[in-house]
Design an enzyme around this catalytic site. Sequence first.
Site, short mmCIF file in Angstrom:
data_model
loop_
_atom_site.label_atom_id
_atom_site.label_comp_id
_atom_site.label_asym_id
_atom_site.label_seq_id
_atom_site.Cartn_x
_atom_site.Cartn_y
_atom_site.Cartn_z
CB CYS A 180 -13.87 -0.22 21.19
SG CYS A 180 -12.23 -0.31 20.45
CB CYS A 200 -4.74 -1.71 4.24
SG CYS A 200 -4.48 0.08 4.17
CB CYS A 246 -0.86 -0.05 1.26
SG CYS A 246 -1.69 1.48 1.68
CG HIS A 247 1.63 5.43 -2.12
ND1 HIS A 247 1.46 5.77 -3.43
CD2 HIS A 247 2.87 5.88 -1.79
CE1 HIS A 247 2.54 6.40 -3.86
NE2 HIS A 247 3.40 6.48 -2.90
CB THR A 248 0.43 3.71 4.26
OG1 THR A 248 -0.82 4.18 3.77
CG2 THR A 248 0.71 4.35 5.60
NE ARG A 252 -3.20 -2.16 -2.27
CZ ARG A 252 -3.05 -0.84 -2.14
NH1 ARG A 252 -2.46 -0.13 -3.10
NH2 ARG A 252 -3.46 -0.22 -1.04
NE ARG A 312 -6.71 6.97 18.70
CZ ARG A 312 -7.30 8.13 19.00
NH1 ARG A 312 -6.77 9.26 18.61
NH2 ARG A 312 -8.42 8.16 19.68
CB CYS A 328 -8.92 -2.45 22.93
SG CYS A 328 -10.02 -1.20 23.63
CB CYS A 359 -11.24 2.28 24.59
SG CYS A 359 -11.38 2.35 22.81
CG HIS A 399 -0.30 -1.64 6.23
ND1 HIS A 399 0.68 -1.08 5.47
CD2 HIS A 399 -1.46 -1.10 5.80
CE1 HIS A 399 0.15 -0.20 4.63
NE2 HIS A 399 -1.16 -0.21 4.80
CD GLU A 400 -3.67 -3.67 0.84
OE1 GLU A 400 -4.02 -2.50 1.01
OE2 GLU A 400 -3.43 -4.15 -0.27
CB CYS A 459 -9.10 1.35 19.22
SG CYS A 459 -8.57 0.44 20.66
P1 NAD Z 1 -1.45 4.86 -5.07
O1 NAD Z 1 -0.07 5.41 -5.18
O2 NAD Z 1 -1.73 3.54 -5.67
O3 NAD Z 1 -2.49 5.93 -5.67
C1 NAD Z 1 -2.38 7.32 -5.46
C2 NAD Z 1 -2.86 8.03 -6.73
O4 NAD Z 1 -2.91 9.44 -6.47
C3 NAD Z 1 -1.92 7.84 -7.92
O5 NAD Z 1 -2.65 7.37 -9.04
C4 NAD Z 1 -1.34 9.25 -8.15
O6 NAD Z 1 -1.07 9.49 -9.54
C5 NAD Z 1 -2.46 10.13 -7.63
N1 NAD Z 1 -2.02 11.48 -7.22
C6 NAD Z 1 -0.93 11.83 -6.51
N2 NAD Z 1 -0.91 13.18 -6.33
C7 NAD Z 1 -2.01 13.68 -6.93
C8 NAD Z 1 -2.56 14.99 -7.06
N3 NAD Z 1 -1.94 16.06 -6.56
N4 NAD Z 1 -3.72 15.13 -7.74
C9 NAD Z 1 -4.36 14.06 -8.27
N5 NAD Z 1 -3.89 12.78 -8.16
C10 NAD Z 1 -2.73 12.61 -7.50
O7 NAD Z 1 -1.77 4.87 -3.48
P2 NAD Z 1 -2.89 4.04 -2.65
O8 NAD Z 1 -2.26 2.80 -2.09
O9 NAD Z 1 -4.14 3.95 -3.44
O10 NAD Z 1 -3.08 5.02 -1.39
C11 NAD Z 1 -3.68 6.29 -1.59
C12 NAD Z 1 -3.49 7.15 -0.35
O11 NAD Z 1 -4.29 6.64 0.72
C13 NAD Z 1 -2.07 7.19 0.18
O12 NAD Z 1 -1.80 8.50 0.67
C14 NAD Z 1 -2.09 6.20 1.33
O13 NAD Z 1 -1.08 6.46 2.28
C15 NAD Z 1 -3.47 6.50 1.88
N6 NAD Z 1 -4.09 5.47 2.71
C16 NAD Z 1 -4.82 5.92 3.76
C17 NAD Z 1 -5.51 5.01 4.55
C18 NAD Z 1 -6.39 5.49 5.65
O14 NAD Z 1 -6.87 4.66 6.43
N7 NAD Z 1 -6.64 6.79 5.78
C19 NAD Z 1 -5.39 3.63 4.28
C20 NAD Z 1 -4.66 3.22 3.18
C21 NAD Z 1 -4.00 4.15 2.39
ZN ZN Z 2 -10.55 0.39 21.83
#
Ligand code: NAD
Ligand code: ZN
Length: 441
Positions: free
Chosen positions: A167, A239, A109-111, A434, A179, A161, A164, A131-132, A175
């Site tokens: 939860c 994820c 994942c991108h994270t 993916r 969290r 958990c 809390c 994490h995925e 959580c």
């Molecule tokens: P990814 O890299 O596969 O997709 C991101 C997309 O955003 C790409 O296609 C990229 O070209 C586009 N992009 C980047 N900058 C841009 C902009 N300024 N304008 C328009 N498009 C733009 O990533 P992903 O795995 O799909 O994850 C996406 C985001 O979600 C990441 O920041 C990731 O960390 C986050 N995320 C958050 C959670 C959460 O729980 N909040 C969970 C998972 C992932």
């Molecule tokens: Zn909790």
Amino acid sequence: MNSMYMSLTSAPSKQASLTCKNISPLDSYFKRCQAPKPQFTRIFFQVSKRRKQIVCQVNMSAQSTAGQVIRCKAAVAWEAGKPLVIEEVEVAPPQAMEVRLKILFTSLCHTDVYFWEAKGQTPLFPRIFGHEAGGIVDSVGEGVTHLKPGDHVLPVFTGECGNCRHCKSKESNMCDLLRINTDRGVMLSDGKTRFSINGKPIYHFVGTSTFSEYTVAHVGSVAKINPAAPLDKVCILSCGISTGLGATLNVAKPTKGSTVAIFGLGAVGLAAAEGARIAGASRIIGVDLNPNRFEEAKKFGCTEFVNPKDHNKPVQEVLAEMTDGGVDRSVECTGNINAMISAFECVHDGWGVAVLVGVPNRDDAFKTRPVNFLNERTLKGTFFGNYKPRSDLPSVVEKYMNKELELEKFITHQVAFRDINKAFDYMLAGEGIRCIIRMDA
Ligand code: NAD
Ligand code: ZN
């Protein structure tokens, strides 16, 4: 073959069926993972007419791995931005309220990439990312009652958990105990790592560290799922896909016939688009800087596309012109601060709701004119699409099992664990959606 491995490693003392030709790969499998090899106490053969093969029944009385250190392979990030190195690591047994998991499939994942690059994030190395994932419970620590060896599970970066105030609240999945915490690299119970190489500790990532054949997680960060669900598919629900889907269905909540803008068409954004389609949105506008995403995004319900690079005015103005004043809902899935601001400013005054999902840099600040709020726009954010991981994830898996949710179209690549760095290359090149990493290959 994998399911056979699963039953052999996870459910010792049960009877398992396997074809004769699989015995020798099994042998090398146990050797490679250094997991205790089951003792074959009784073996007999029978001819299966239906499967046109000789089936060998094996009775096993495996030694349990409980309480033992397991040596296995893990992809270790030694330094920011440097390719991961497959190393032999020691994985300590789970302590109180922890479980040790055998990971079978993981994906990127991108994270993971942000924290591996550590450009706008706090660096912590050496670390095992990931994490995925999907796997099976290997052994459980003291006090664990609702999981047992052999259970099929998805680890989740944010836990539940169960006790809390979050939860217990119907509204929150944040959580107090579990969290998401991207800076912590140790287990909660004793502040230590469960991974080491020759005694040197290797840090964890978001309580999951799935780029390892075995990992240890807090029991509250592990969702037990239907054992019939194919882990090589449903692992992506742990994820990205649940996050995007939930961001739309649980947080943005578009009504039938509404217009939704999705910023970022990676796995998370495409899952958010899928959520908008399921909710009955009539226009789903995909916004991305990478035009290669647009063709793919049609399969996920996107009806129109905007590339901010094609316009010489802010994308929020382009969207407002396209939609007579703004979209009803927007979901931001990029992690880019400017896209977050655009996603908020492009929603219609009076009723528009924007949801932030992307993970920003540590020092990013959100800047907009307060009048945008006074004009009755709402800004929200979510982790994991507001799903409570243990309570809600099993039912998202059931959506796939009931064919309400398609996962195959998100999976564009597969690599063997030894080639995990290729998954990073694909993501950095914006190629595919993916990539599944097979731990047994
Ligand atoms: P990814 O890299 O596969 O997709 C991101 C997309 O955003 C790409 O296609 C990229 O070209 C586009 N992009 C980047 N900058 C841009 C902009 N300024 N304008 C328009 N498009 C733009 O990533 P992903 O795995 O799909 O994850 C996406 C985001 O979600 C990441 O920041 C990731 O960390 C986050 N995320 C958050 C959670 C959460 O729980 N909040 C969970 C998972 C992932
Ligand atoms: Zn909790």
